[in-house]
Write an enzyme that holds these catalytic residues in place. Structure first.
Site, PDB file in Angstrom:
ATOM      1  N   ASP A   1      15.716 -42.077  43.782  1.00 11.73           N
ATOM      2  CA  ASP A   1      14.006 -41.420  43.198  1.00 11.73           C
ATOM      3  C   ASP A   1      13.200 -43.199  43.777  1.00 11.73           C
ATOM      4  OD1 ASP A   1      14.432 -39.324  42.433  1.00 11.73           O
ATOM      5  OD2 ASP A   1      14.055 -39.485  39.928  1.00 11.73           O
TER       6      ASP A   1
ATOM      7  N   ARG B   1      14.901 -38.379  31.725  1.00 13.76           N
ATOM      8  CA  ARG B   1      15.517 -37.995  33.104  1.00 13.76           C
ATOM      9  C   ARG B   1      16.195 -39.261  33.249  1.00 13.76           C
ATOM     10  NH1 ARG B   1      13.666 -35.749  37.778  1.00 13.76           N
ATOM     11  NH2 ARG B   1      13.732 -37.585  38.337  1.00 13.76           N
TER      12      ARG B   1
ATOM     13  N   GLU C   1     -13.137 -40.040  20.177  1.00 10.53           N
ATOM     14  CA  GLU C   1     -13.078 -40.738  20.736  1.00 10.53           C
ATOM     15  C   GLU C   1     -11.792 -42.004  20.691  1.00 10.53           C
ATOM     16  OE1 GLU C   1     -15.888 -42.196  21.967  1.00 10.53           O
ATOM     17  OE2 GLU C   1     -16.344 -39.738  22.127  1.00 10.53           O
TER      18      GLU C   1
ATOM     19  N   PRO D   1      -6.005 -45.053  26.725  1.00 10.46           N
ATOM     20  CA  PRO D   1      -6.560 -45.639  27.852  1.00 10.46           C
ATOM     21  C   PRO D   1      -6.315 -46.958  27.587  1.00 10.46           C
ATOM     22  CG  PRO D   1      -7.819 -44.140  27.046  1.00 10.46           C
ATOM     23  CD  PRO D   1      -6.879 -44.307  25.707  1.00 10.46           C
TER      24      PRO D   1
END
Ligand code: SAH
Length: 244
Positions: free
Chosen positions: A168, A153, A115, A88
């Protein structure tokens, strides 16, 4: 393109890799996805991959030794990979970063749990940390799958229609225009006439304007970086867009 995933849950990837576009790409050899079970790099009877944090506090931390050994092993095999930790705290994934990753030949994706991982592993063994967004998941496995799906992709030959990744959302800096298919009328809900007109210049302009309108409504931040023609700018101003 080769992906090596380092995880304590290798079977997490079994079913997602057996479906759709990714499955086909693996079958045709355009894509190779391998898992490394982190527990194979432990040396104790319980195959321990985590331990309590120095300094105290909640939760467990992934130990450096198995991570180090697994990644060193992978780095020893050609072609030389880029080592990415799902985190994160990392650079937030977007289409531009996906395009950059698609230029690599091999990526090692390290999945954290608990964690997170011992900081020394990040400092000495990881090339880049990537986050898939500002929220917390329980592990890096889902983010790794997100990266694999987005990157694959862009590998030539993976999608049936080679033009579609370029159309896209995001690839031109805008959100995509709306799509319709048959029937032309359903419960009286009609497909826009222009799409049935056969006039491809008009259709292209309509799609471009829809892209601009939807981007202005939902993600005006994207317009600042999008490639816009003078015609686009006039159209947006007509909708009340203020470039400053
Ligand atoms: N304590 C950490 C969160 C740990 S979540 C913190 O506050 O930052 C456990 C693991 O899940 C992480 O090590 C990472 O590998 C993965 N993870 C969780 N959310 C993620 C996200 N948004 N993007 C990428 N990886 C994520």
């Amino acid at each position: 393109m080769i992906f090596d995933i380092v995880t304590i849950f290798p079977s997490f990837f079994d079913s997602p890799l057996k479906e759709g576009v990714i499955h086909k790409a693996i079958e045709s050899g355009l894509l190779e996805v391998r898992t490394t079970n982190l527990r194979d790099y432990t040396h104790d009877r319980h195959r321990t991959t985590d331990d309590r944090p120095y300094g105290g506090g909640e939760g467990m931390v992934m130990k450096i030794e198995p991570l180090y050994e697994a990644v060193e092993d992978l780095k020893g095999m050609p072609p030389a990979p880029k080592v990415i930790l799902m985190s994160p705290r990392g650079r937030v994934l977007n289409q531009r970063l996906v395009e950059q990753l698609a230029r690599e030949r091999r990526l090692v994706l390290v999945c954290g749990r608990y964690e997170g991982v011992d900081e020394r592993f990040i400092e000495h063994c990881v090339d880049m940390e990537i986050s898939i967004g500002d929220y917390i998941l329980s592990g890096g496995e889902t983010p790794a799958l997100v990266i694999i799906e987005a990157v694959s992709r862009l590998i030539p030959g993976v999608l049936g229609c080679p033009a579609s990744p370029r159309r896209d959302s995001f690839s031109n800096g805008l959100l995509e225009y709306p799509h319709y298919t048959r029937p032309a009328s359903f419960k009286g809900w009609k497909v826009p006439d222009v799409l049935l007109s056969g006039d491809h210049r008009k259709i292209d302009r309509w799609r471009r304007e829809q892209s601009l309108r939807i981007t202005l409504e939902r993600r005006p931040d994207l317009l600042k970086k999008a490639l816009l023609s003078q015609e686009d700018i006039e159209y947006l101003k007509g909708l009340g867009w203020n470039p400053e």
